[in-house]
Scaffold this active site. Structure first.
Site, PDB file in Angstrom:
ATOM      1  N   ARG A 238       0.920  -1.575   0.016  1.00 39.19           N
ATOM      2  CA  ARG A 238      -0.231   0.188   0.312  1.00 39.19           C
ATOM      3  C   ARG A 238       1.370   1.395   0.431  1.00 39.19           C
ATOM      4  O   ARG A 238       0.490   2.362  -0.610  1.00 39.19           O
ATOM      5  CB  ARG A 238      -0.837   0.087   1.048  1.00 39.19           C
ATOM      6  CG  ARG A 238      -1.730  -1.003   1.432  1.00 39.19           C
ATOM      7  CD  ARG A 238      -3.165  -0.956   2.182  1.00 39.19           C
ATOM      8  NE  ARG A 238      -2.386  -1.724   3.104  1.00 39.19           N
ATOM      9  CZ  ARG A 238      -3.420  -2.914   3.729  1.00 39.19           C
ATOM     10  NH1 ARG A 238      -3.990  -4.096   3.303  1.00 39.19           N
ATOM     11  NH2 ARG A 238      -2.975  -3.289   5.180  1.00 39.19           N
ATOM     12  N   PHE A 254     -11.537  -3.785  -5.455  1.00 39.10           N
ATOM     13  CA  PHE A 254     -11.110  -4.832  -4.960  1.00 39.10           C
ATOM     14  C   PHE A 254     -11.261  -4.606  -2.750  1.00 39.10           C
ATOM     15  O   PHE A 254     -10.278  -4.737  -2.908  1.00 39.10           O
ATOM     16  CB  PHE A 254     -10.305  -6.055  -4.916  1.00 39.10           C
ATOM     17  CG  PHE A 254     -11.566  -6.769  -6.468  1.00 39.10           C
ATOM     18  CD1 PHE A 254     -12.354  -7.952  -6.052  1.00 39.10           C
ATOM     19  CD2 PHE A 254     -10.612  -6.179  -7.694  1.00 39.10           C
ATOM     20  CE1 PHE A 254     -12.388  -8.331  -7.435  1.00 39.10           C
ATOM     21  CE2 PHE A 254     -10.423  -6.944  -8.582  1.00 39.10           C
ATOM     22  CZ  PHE A 254     -11.921  -8.024  -8.737  1.00 39.10           C
ATOM     23  N   ASP A 276     -15.811  -2.171  -4.428  1.00 38.98           N
ATOM     24  CA  ASP A 276     -16.023  -3.597  -3.879  1.00 38.98           C
ATOM     25  C   ASP A 276     -17.374  -4.323  -4.020  1.00 38.98           C
ATOM     26  O   ASP A 276     -18.489  -3.120  -4.192  1.00 38.98           O
ATOM     27  CB  ASP A 276     -15.633  -3.673  -2.520  1.00 38.98           C
ATOM     28  CG  ASP A 276     -15.068  -4.887  -1.476  1.00 38.98           C
ATOM     29  OD1 ASP A 276     -14.059  -5.370  -1.762  1.00 38.98           O
ATOM     30  OD2 ASP A 276     -16.072  -5.121  -1.364  1.00 38.98           O
ATOM     31  N   ASN A 304     -19.636  -5.819  -8.832  1.00 41.90           N
ATOM     32  CA  ASN A 304     -18.882  -6.926  -9.392  1.00 41.90           C
ATOM     33  C   ASN A 304     -17.959  -6.355 -10.597  1.00 41.90           C
ATOM     34  O   ASN A 304     -18.607  -5.669 -11.394  1.00 41.90           O
ATOM     35  CB  ASN A 304     -19.521  -7.884  -9.960  1.00 41.90           C
ATOM     36  CG  ASN A 304     -18.757  -8.677 -10.089  1.00 41.90           C
ATOM     37  OD1 ASN A 304     -17.863  -8.737 -10.151  1.00 41.90           O
ATOM     38  ND2 ASN A 304     -19.440  -9.439  -9.975  1.00 41.90           N
ATOM     39  N   ASP A 332      -6.479  -5.404  -6.166  1.00 39.42           N
ATOM     40  CA  ASP A 332      -5.590  -6.672  -5.100  1.00 39.42           C
ATOM     41  C   ASP A 332      -6.959  -8.008  -4.828  1.00 39.42           C
ATOM     42  O   ASP A 332      -8.171  -7.459  -3.760  1.00 39.42           O
ATOM     43  CB  ASP A 332      -6.270  -5.860  -4.043  1.00 39.42           C
ATOM     44  CG  ASP A 332      -5.868  -6.573  -2.674  1.00 39.42           C
ATOM     45  OD1 ASP A 332      -5.117  -7.725  -2.632  1.00 39.42           O
ATOM     46  OD2 ASP A 332      -5.614  -5.817  -1.360  1.00 39.42           O
ATOM     47  N   CYS A 372      -3.215 -13.076  -4.019  1.00 37.39           N
ATOM     48  CA  CYS A 372      -3.390 -14.220  -2.767  1.00 37.39           C
ATOM     49  C   CYS A 372      -3.120 -15.202  -2.487  1.00 37.39           C
ATOM     50  O   CYS A 372      -3.349 -16.092  -1.568  1.00 37.39           O
ATOM     51  CB  CYS A 372      -3.911 -12.566  -1.634  1.00 37.39           C
ATOM     52  SG  CYS A 372      -5.591 -12.981  -1.995  1.00 37.39           S
TER      53      CYS A 372
END
Length: 428
Positions: A238, A254, A276, A304, A332, A372
């Site tokens: 970040r 996101f 988001d 979405n 992200d 992730c």
């Protein structure tokens, strides 16, 4: 091994022994050949310490046995002189905290809180405490226990956590347990959450906590939010976005509760749009923007992202309504895969969202993108991004390649501990 051992004995296959010698700490159910009581007659008990031997009698380590899990034994030491007692776990906790002090103690932004005020204190296998996650949020520790062995050790390890941090001058007084993961069923464990009221712990009146990260404040609900309340692993990523945001129009996809977007705004972005699919997350992101006095240059959309990005590409008036054109896009996403069986589907998903973002960016614009999931390896992610660039007819100039923050250490020999890969590119 010549000295007598007080622990029951687990004999494993040569395949398991090879993996253990390579540094991996797991023995799987099908790799166990036999379980035997200790020399003194102590039987094998679920969650207890066992010695692990290869078929030829070579001692491979001591670990915690989980009799209902496919991961049958998790190694905690390879030192035959260790006795797995309270002093052993005190050393483990001290090692974990000292690593955070060294890796993060001097990296705070000028005039901001120490980076260790909000950080991961224990990262399971990477800190040789398998099945235990501990995150610090100012004066509260939020824990997640995923194995029966750690479940039994809670009354020992929790006070050690508080004592170790307090002895270092850290104002940490409470522990909130987020033991509500469905994965606990694999260990035969029930789900629950709430304040731990054991030795030395305070019980605050509310699970709402205000924390500071990178000089920004966030109002967190550690009882109901995702994971333990915040995604601490992206702290320095970040910061990297903040450093290139000045004067740019930023699209944070996101966004969760807004940390990337807020960092971009704090870095001098001209405008930031946070998106988001969760209305709750969007509401919290907007609240955090107001909390930090940054809401004047930010907008928030519940949508979405997989549908939103192509829509902006098709409809230029919609793009302008949302604050575009954008010249910095952050992707992200949540983990698109949590198993090897869905990696191909996930690869397609990463390719699609990166393609959609590249279609929106002008030449000279910037893309920050990540994955992730440890199943989505660095090379698989890089391949998906390269395919997206080819499809979008653009070339990428790499600015940075990053990983998870050092409070989520990567343990070599344990690929599961490396799960976050993060790139920043310029589109040329």
């Amino acid at each position: 091994m010549k000295q007598a051992r007080p622990y029951p004995k687990v004999v494993v296959t040569r395949k398991a022994a090879r993996a253990l010698k390579g540094g991996h700490p797991w023995v799987f159910e099908g790799e166990v050949l036999s379980c035997e009581p200790a020399a003194g007659g102590t039987p094998v008990a679920n969650g207890a310490v066992v010695d692990v031997f290869e078929e030829n009698g070579t001692w491979q380590g001591a670990g915690l046995i989980s009799q209902e899990s496919k991961i049958r034994v998790r190694i905690v030491t390879r030192n035959a002189n260790d006795r797995i007692d309270e002093a052993f776990w005190a050393r483990r906790v001290a090692y974990a905290w000292n690593h955070r002090r060294v890796a993060m103690g001097s990296r705070a932004l000028p005039g901001c809180e120490p980076d260790t005020n909000t950080c991961r204190v224990v990262f399971s296998e990477a800190d040789q405490m398998p099945g235990l996650i501990v995150d610090r949020y100012e004066n509260v520790l939020v824990t997640q226990v995923g194995t029966v062995g750690m479940e039994l050790l809670r009354p020992i390890i929790y006070p050690l956590l508080l004592n170790t941090l307090q002895a270092d001058g850290q104002n940490v007084t409470a522990i909130y347990e987020r033991n509500d993961s469905p994965s606990r069923a694999k260990e035969g464990l029930a789900q629950y959450k709430g304040w731990w009221d054991g030795e030395g712990a305070e019980v605050p009146a509310t699970p709402r906590i205000v924390v500071a990260e990178n000089g920004l404040k966030f109002d967190l609900d550690i009882e109901n939010s995702q994971k333990t309340g915040f995604f601490l692993d992206q702290k320095y990523n970040r910061r990297a976005v903040r450093q290139i945001a000045a004067g740019r129009r930023v699209l944070d996809c996101f966004c969760h509760v807004g940390p990337f977007g807020l960092n971009a705004a704090a870095g001098g972005a001209e405008f930031v749009r946070c998106v988001d699919v969760s209305q709750t997350a969007i509401d919290l992101a907007a609240e955090n923007a107001r909390f930090n006095g940054l809401d004047g240059g930010m907008g928030f959309t519940c949508a979405n992202v997989l549908e939103y990005l192509p829509e902006l590409s098709r409809d230029r008036s919609r793009l302008r309504e949302e604050g575009g054109p954008f010249d910095l896009i952050v992707l992200d996403p949540p983990a698109f895969t949590k198993s090897r069986n869905t990696v191909n589907h996930a690869t397609k998903g990463y390719r699609e969202i990166n393609y959609a973002a590249m279609r929106l960016l002008p030449r000279g614009g910037y893309l920050a993108t990540c994955s992730c999931s440890h199943f989505m390896t660095r090379d698989l992610l890089a391949g998906a991004i390269a395919d997206a660039a080819h499809q979008a007819n653009v070339q990428l100039k790499q600015v940075e390649e990053r990983q998870q923050a050092p409070d989520h250490p990567i343990l070599w020999g344990v690929p599961e501990s490396h799960y976050l890969d993060f790139f920043i590119f310029q589109v040329i």
